[in-house]
Design a protein around this motif. Structure first.
Motif: not given
Length: 124
Positions: A98-101, A34-39, A103-107, A50-51
């Motif tokens: 945001a979530a992904r399968f 899971v990542g946190w992003f901001r705009q 690694a916890p990436l920064d993109t 990200a975690i």
């Protein structure tokens, strides 16, 4: 598919704290990084934190929030929280989880599932 819902945003004075929460619709949320992003207005979306999956042993932060923000996950509740302390006016933005399968990436383009965002406003 997983649906994400953010909560916890609001208006706070500089130096204050907020805790954002990202709740997932699936019990298998622990399988997702899971990542946190901001705009911010007029700016591109940027990485915040990200975690990793499962125990969340791997965590990362953008430099501007290191020492002030803490990311954590509670797999029993299917949530990932972002604790934000010592908030500054420049932290004002819409915050997205945001979530992904994997690694916890920064993109941001590497994330498959997104919440609707929650507004954080820090007054000076």
């Amino acid at each position: 598919q997983v649906q994400l819902v953010e909560s916890g945003g609001g208006l706070v004075q500089a130096g204050g704290s907020l805790r954002l929460s990202c709740a997932a619709s699936r019990d298998t949320f622990s399988n997702y990084a899971v990542g946190w992003f901001r705009q911010a207005p007029g700016k591109e979306r940027e990485f915040v934190s990200a975690i990793s999956t499962w125990s969340g042993s791997s965590k990362s932060y953008t430099n501007s929030v290191k020492g002030r923000f803490t990311i954590s996950r509670d797999n029993a509740r299917n949530t990932v929280d972002l604790r934000m302390n010592s908030l500054r006016p420049e932290d004002t933005a819409v915050y997205y989880c945001a979530a992904r399968f994997g690694a916890p990436l920064d993109t941001d383009t590497e994330y498959h599932y997104w919440g609707q965002g929650t507004q954080v406003t820090v007054s000076s």
